[in-house]
Enzyme design. Structure first.
Site, mmCIF file in Angstrom:
data_model
loop_
_atom_site.group_PDB
_atom_site.id
_atom_site.type_symbol
_atom_site.label_atom_id
_atom_site.label_comp_id
_atom_site.label_asym_id
_atom_site.label_seq_id
_atom_site.Cartn_x
_atom_site.Cartn_y
_atom_site.Cartn_z
ATOM 1 N N HIS A 40 43.543 63.517 -13.607
ATOM 2 C CA HIS A 40 44.543 63.551 -14.899
ATOM 3 C C HIS A 40 45.280 64.777 -14.536
ATOM 4 O O HIS A 40 44.939 65.870 -13.900
ATOM 5 C CB HIS A 40 43.651 63.736 -16.019
ATOM 6 N N ASP A 56 41.377 56.031 -18.980
ATOM 7 C CA ASP A 56 41.751 54.481 -18.606
ATOM 8 C C ASP A 56 40.976 53.749 -17.999
ATOM 9 O O ASP A 56 40.679 52.716 -17.628
ATOM 10 C CB ASP A 56 43.073 54.751 -17.945
#
Length: 433
Positions: free
Chosen positions: A311, A368
């Site tokens: 991320h 996700d």
């Protein structure tokens, strides 16, 4: 509640070839340190260069807070874990927009507004027929949010707090109506009217999956899972779409136009479309019978990309992913369903996080990685995943727009370092080689 503000932390000294400059140090409520360069260009002629703004604080915001090293996410100071466990999506939306958890009266009043504004104008319903059958739902969503403003001229100017709340309720309520209608249109099925007797999440699933003579009755665990998904996606500091909403809003653009721009930013595969890539990769692994160990080795050799890991902010486990990691198997178990993609995802995580390659690079699962599997359990089709993200993120966008509007912010206008050709003259066409 009195909102805290950033305070002075002394000065930093910038040494340039021509001069030295004292720059104020600003410290946020969570001990974040920043150097205030507001007067840099005016006093020195210099600007800073920070491609992608990864080291630039563009605003002082009171909405959400991330500590990427510690895996912390808070909405208005409240840990995301507490909200995921105890709150509802609408309660969380009001927390983000107004700064505090709502009173019972405010919550009831806002829910009444959501019910009042859940319908879309019949003119908008006819507009869906103008889109091709396979039009991307995100394209329809962005267009329809702008179209929505044409039927809401009474709240376009935001003259007071009441008109703002009416506009916010319209957007949060109608986005699910538009999203469900976009899906139904793509399937060649009749658009369902909302049911005022149903809760926010139940109403959305009704409009998605009911038939004219057969109402869809979702399992309570599905409703809880949908609320959880929306809460976890409601805001996330100055991400691409939130920054877009603020940028557009700083021009004086109305709330509808600014949030429509946020939809367009979210559409990108590096932002809201990432969970689609995760599910598609899991399906590919399932169909091909690819060995997880072989896939990991190809990733390490940079022959293949592994979606759902790493991320831009978090350097440890994304707290949203941690919540979904625990919740998704429980939802499937309660529903009595087995999804082989969950087995693959869990095995993939296990192998990756026992490998020094991933650990040393802080490549932990992000939100996700599990969200697509959870949406599959709800029966949400893959082409609607990013739309679901947009529904969840709408309160955050509204809160970000309100902060710009309330602070009377100057229009956002980044600088650049020009690297094109120097001064040159125009050449007539016959002289060009």
């Amino acid at each position: 509640m009195t909102d805290p503000v950033a305070f002075s932390g002394g000065t930093a000294r910038l040494i340039l070839p021509e001069k030295e400059l004292e720059l104020p140090i600003v410290i946020g409520t969570e001990n974040e340190h920043a150097v205030d360069i507001t007067k840099l260009r005016g006093e020195t002629g210099y600007i800073t260069l920070d491609e992608g703004y990864r080291n630039t604080g563009s605003v002082e915001s009171r909405i959400s807070f991330i500590d990427g090293e510690k895996g912390i996410l808070r909405y208005r100071g409240i840990p995301i874990e507490q909200l995921a466990e105890n709150s509802t999506f609408i309660e969380t939306a009001l927390l983000l927009i107004y700064g505090d958890l709502p009173t019972a009266d405010h919550l009831a009043r806002f829910r009444d507004l959501l019910t009042e504004h859940e319908m879309i104008h019949e003119g908008m319903r006819h507009s869906f027929q103008g889109f091709p059958p396979k039009a991307p739902p995100m394209a329809i969503l962005s267009s329809m949010i702008n179209t929505m403003s044409c039927y809401s001229l009474d709240v376009m100017q935001m003259e007071d707090e009441q008109t703002f709340e009416y506009a916010a309720a319209r957007l949060i309520s109608k986005i699910r109506t538009v999203a469900a209608a976009a899906y139904r249109t793509s399937q060649g099925e009749p658009i369902m009217y909302p049911n005022p007797q149903l809760s926010y999440c139940n109403n959305f699933l009704h409009m998605m999956f009911s038939l004219p003579h057969k109402s869809y009755e979702p399992d309570p665990d599905i409703l809880k899972a949908l609320s959880l998904f929306l809460i976890l996606h409601a805001d996330h500091e100055q991400n691409c779409s939130a920054s877009t909403v603020r940028m557009v809003g700083s021009s004086g653009a109305n709330l509808f136009a600014s949030c429509a721009a946020g939809v367009c930013a979210l559409w990108g595969p590096l932002h809201g479309g990432a969970n689609v890539a995760v599910v598609e990769q899991l399906i590919k692994i399932q169909k091909s019978g690819t060995s997880i160990a072989d896939l990991i080795e190809r990733v390490k050799r940079k022959e293949e990309r592994l979606f759902g890991f790493g991320h831009g902010v978090y350097r440890s486990y994304d707290p949203r992913a941690q919540i979904l990691r625990e919740h998704t198997p429980r939802v499937l178990a309660k529903l009595g369903r087995h999804d082989p993609l969950l087995d693959i995802a869990q095995r993939l995580e296990e192998v990756a996080l026992s490998d020094d390659y991933f650990i040393s690079r802080n490549l932990y699962p992000n939100v996700d990685f599990y969200s697509g599997v959870l949406l599959r359990a709800m029966g949400i089709p893959v082409n609607m995943y990013t739309v679901m993200f947009a529904i969840g993120r709408m309160p955050g966008w509204i809160a970000q727009w309100k902060e710009v509007h309330d602070n009377h912010s100057r229009i956002y206008r980044p600088r650049q370092v020009y690297t094109g050709p120097p001064l040159r003259d125009y050449q007539p066409v016959e002289q060009r080689s």
